[in-house]
Design a protein around this motif. Structure first.
Motif, mmCIF file in Angstrom:
data_model
loop_
_atom_site.group_PDB
_atom_site.id
_atom_site.type_symbol
_atom_site.label_atom_id
_atom_site.label_comp_id
_atom_site.label_asym_id
_atom_site.label_seq_id
_atom_site.Cartn_x
_atom_site.Cartn_y
_atom_site.Cartn_z
ATOM 1 N N SER A 1 0.862 -1.181 0.000
ATOM 2 C CA SER A 1 0.000 0.000 0.000
ATOM 3 C C SER A 1 0.895 1.227 0.000
ATOM 4 C CB SER A 1 -0.915 0.024 1.229
ATOM 5 O OG SER A 1 -0.186 0.419 2.381
ATOM 6 N N THR A 2 0.308 2.382 -0.246
ATOM 7 C CA THR A 2 1.113 3.606 -0.254
ATOM 8 C C THR A 2 1.439 4.081 1.160
ATOM 9 O OG1 THR A 2 -0.893 4.949 -0.441
ATOM 10 C CG2 THR A 2 0.253 4.372 -2.490
ATOM 11 N N GLU A 3 0.858 3.431 2.181
ATOM 12 C CA GLU A 3 1.212 3.751 3.565
ATOM 13 C C GLU A 3 2.387 2.904 4.052
ATOM 14 O OE1 GLU A 3 0.020 6.285 5.190
ATOM 15 O OE2 GLU A 3 -1.233 6.720 3.436
ATOM 16 N N ALA A 4 2.747 1.877 3.282
ATOM 17 C CA ALA A 4 3.881 1.023 3.649
ATOM 18 C C ALA A 4 5.180 1.817 3.551
ATOM 19 C CB ALA A 4 3.931 -0.192 2.735
ATOM 20 N N LYS A 5 6.163 1.402 4.338
ATOM 21 C CA LYS A 5 7.452 2.092 4.388
ATOM 22 C C LYS A 5 8.527 1.193 3.784
ATOM 23 C CE LYS A 5 6.038 4.584 8.549
ATOM 24 N NZ LYS A 5 6.302 4.809 9.996
ATOM 25 N N PRO A 6 8.900 1.449 2.515
ATOM 26 C CA PRO A 6 9.853 0.566 1.830
ATOM 27 C C PRO A 6 11.292 0.787 2.282
ATOM 28 C CG PRO A 6 9.250 2.381 0.398
ATOM 29 C CD PRO A 6 8.415 2.524 1.640
ATOM 30 N N LYS A 7 12.061 -0.288 2.196
ATOM 31 C CA LYS A 7 13.480 -0.228 2.542
ATOM 32 C C LYS A 7 14.234 -1.222 1.672
ATOM 33 C CE LYS A 7 16.682 -0.832 6.443
ATOM 34 N NZ LYS A 7 16.794 -1.200 7.881
ATOM 35 N N ILE A 8 15.388 -0.809 1.156
ATOM 36 C CA ILE A 8 16.235 -1.732 0.403
ATOM 37 C C ILE A 8 16.708 -2.825 1.358
ATOM 38 C CG2 ILE A 8 18.372 -1.989 -0.894
ATOM 39 C CD1 ILE A 8 16.321 -0.451 -2.438
ATOM 40 N N ASN A 9 16.574 -4.086 0.949
ATOM 41 C CA ASN A 9 16.808 -5.197 1.873
ATOM 42 C C ASN A 9 18.230 -5.754 1.829
ATOM 43 O OD1 ASN A 9 16.818 -6.490 -0.557
ATOM 44 N ND2 ASN A 9 15.152 -7.914 -0.105
ATOM 45 N N CYS A 10 19.186 -4.936 1.402
ATOM 46 C CA CYS A 10 20.578 -5.381 1.367
ATOM 47 C C CYS A 10 21.485 -4.155 1.470
ATOM 48 C CB CYS A 10 20.866 -6.143 0.069
ATOM 49 S SG CYS A 10 20.648 -5.132 -1.422
ATOM 50 N N ARG A 11 22.765 -4.403 1.698
ATOM 51 C CA ARG A 11 23.729 -3.304 1.644
ATOM 52 C C ARG A 11 23.833 -2.815 0.204
ATOM 53 N NH1 ARG A 11 29.302 -5.095 3.084
ATOM 54 N NH2 ARG A 11 29.793 -2.893 2.726
#
Length: 460
Positions: free
Chosen positions: A373-383
């Protein structure tokens, strides 16, 4: 016409931190078996690391000789880790203790490669060291226990190339945690030049190996593949997916402890010394001819399925760049050399067209992966690290891959920290990077979906 994309610096380098080696491989390209090399001072190694850092090289692959034969190698690895480098290694494994392996993992190394050139008796004969095989096997087990994945490197020769299946079988029967076997090219360099005409691998020898790769995967579940460049036009289309290719001179280079910069670990020709000339100047200016591909036959330069012209190091006498030994040189190409390629290309067109039709029927027109959803907080899952390059930006994502980015995409990635929601990212981009067509929202969501397809993201 094909060309190679110029970058300001290599993304990854093999760092020949020493030429010292405790084994004596019969085909060693760096002549570690013949000459009594000495280890360089550790401050020299650190100076090279500093210069690689200044040029924004992303990854160091520790190389040799045997990098663990360098006195103080742990200090050098820790120094590079504190500089923020991604790291991997190429080793024979015989000097690596369990404690050493744990040290590597604690310094960010989660993958590497170890050389095994046949079953025990065969391997020990090739490296001229009794007991080497079992020491390497133990090092692989230690790495697995410490969460470091190891690819086995197998260099085929006339003596051992028919033993690769037996080696894979031994791994399986003895529960050795090997999931990949990287089969390389035997090249006329260093020790391998001795009696080359009688010892060189023929095209039929390599075709035999491609069949063995399929058999190894089918029988043992081990992914065996050609880890070096190979001209696709001399292979059936069914084997093309087994060739990983080579990015020498664009994304990959070789640096020695003396500062000599090469495009390839095996080729002897240096393009310059980074202790004397900035690495970026060498990489952008001295390799222009190589990247122009003017040394390749016209058939390669115009080929719609460009493979790089195979492996430059495979041709006798090559120092910097050359066509693969199994394709014609620029001077030798003619209508007959083109005709020989026609059956393979026709097969490619037919098979690849069928594959695209089948893939489209399964996937439709949308290859992206939806975000929660657009309320989710994305994060790159690796270095990862991003640098500005000659044309746009490039991102190096550990264990995920490499992405070419524009300025907008690079900014979006920096905002994906697990603290900002998709809505927050959209608002930030609308304020700082407005578009006349008003499609910032659509562009952000499409970009997030596209990299989510590659499993780059987690969501809080």
């Amino acid at each position: 016409m094909n060309t190679l994309k110029p970058l300001k610096a290599p993304l990854s380098v093999n760092f020949e931190s020493t030429q010292v080696c405790n084994l004596r491989c019969s085909f060693c390209f760096s002549n570690s078996a013949t000459y009594s090399h000495k280890n360089p001072p550790l401050q020299n190694v650190k100076k090279i690391i500093d210069l690689l850092y200044e040029a924004e090289v992303f990854e160091i692959r520790w190389f040799g000789g045997e990098f663990t034969a360098l006195k103080g190698w742990q200090e050098a690895v820790e120094y590079a880790y504190n500089k923020g480098f991604f790291m991997a290694f190429v080793s024979n494994g015989t000097l690596l203790s369990r404690e050493d392996v744990r040290f590597l993992y604690c310094n960010g190394i989660t993958g590497g490669a170890m050389s095994i050139h046949g079953p025990e008796e065969m391997h020990d004969k090739i490296v001229d060291t009794k007991g080497a095989f079992q020491k390497t096997i133990q090092a692989i087990r230690n790495c697995w226990d410490e969460n470091i994945g190891v690819t086995v490197l197998f260099t085929p020769t006339k003596i051992n190339y028919k033993s690769v299946y037996d080696l894979a079988k031994w791994f399986k029967e003895n529960n050795v945690p090997v999931t990949e076997i990287d089969i390389g090219r035997l090249c006329p360099s260093g020790e391998a030049t001795h009696n080359w005409d009688n010892n060189r691998m023929t095209l039929d020898d390599y075709k035999f190996l491609f069949k063995e790769m399929r058999r190894i995967h089918s029988d043992f579940g081990i992914h065996a593949y050609m880890g070096d460049a190979f001209p696709l036009c001399v292979l059936p289309y069914s084997d093309w997916d087994l060739v990983t290719g080579c990015w020498q001179g664009t994304g990959f280079g070789q640096i020695s402890y003396t500062g000599e910069l090469k495009s390839c670990s095996i080729l002897g020709g240096s393009y310059g010394n980074i202790l004397e000339t900035p690495l970026i100047d060498i990489w952008t200016k001295k390799l222009e001819t190589m990247r122009s591909l003017a040394y390749l036959p016209k058939q390669c330069r115009h080929c719609p399925h460009f493979c790089g012209g195979g492996c430059s190091a495979s041709r006798v006498g090559a120092t910097h760049y050359a066509p693969d030994e199994f394709i014609p040189s620029l001077e030798d190409e003619n209508i007959l050399t083109l005709v020989r390629r026609v059956p393979g290309l026709l097969n490619f067109y037919i098979q690849s067209t069928l594959e695209r039709v089948i893939a489209k029927s399964y996937n439709g027109n949308n290859d992206n992966k939806l975000i929660p959803s657009t309320e989710a907080k994305p994060k790159i899952n690796c270095r990862y690290k991003i640098r500005q390059d000659l044309d746009g930006y490039i991102g190096f994502f550990k264990d995920r891959g490499i992405l070419t980015l524009d300025e907008t995409a690079s900014k979006i990635i920096t905002l994906m920290d697990g603290k900002h929601s998709v809505e927050h990212i959209i608002a930030d981009m609308e304020n700082n990077y407005p578009l006349k067509n008003g499609k910032v929202r659509d562009n952000v969501i499409t970009f997030l979906q596209s990299i989510n397809k590659g499993d780059f993201l987690i969501f809080n």
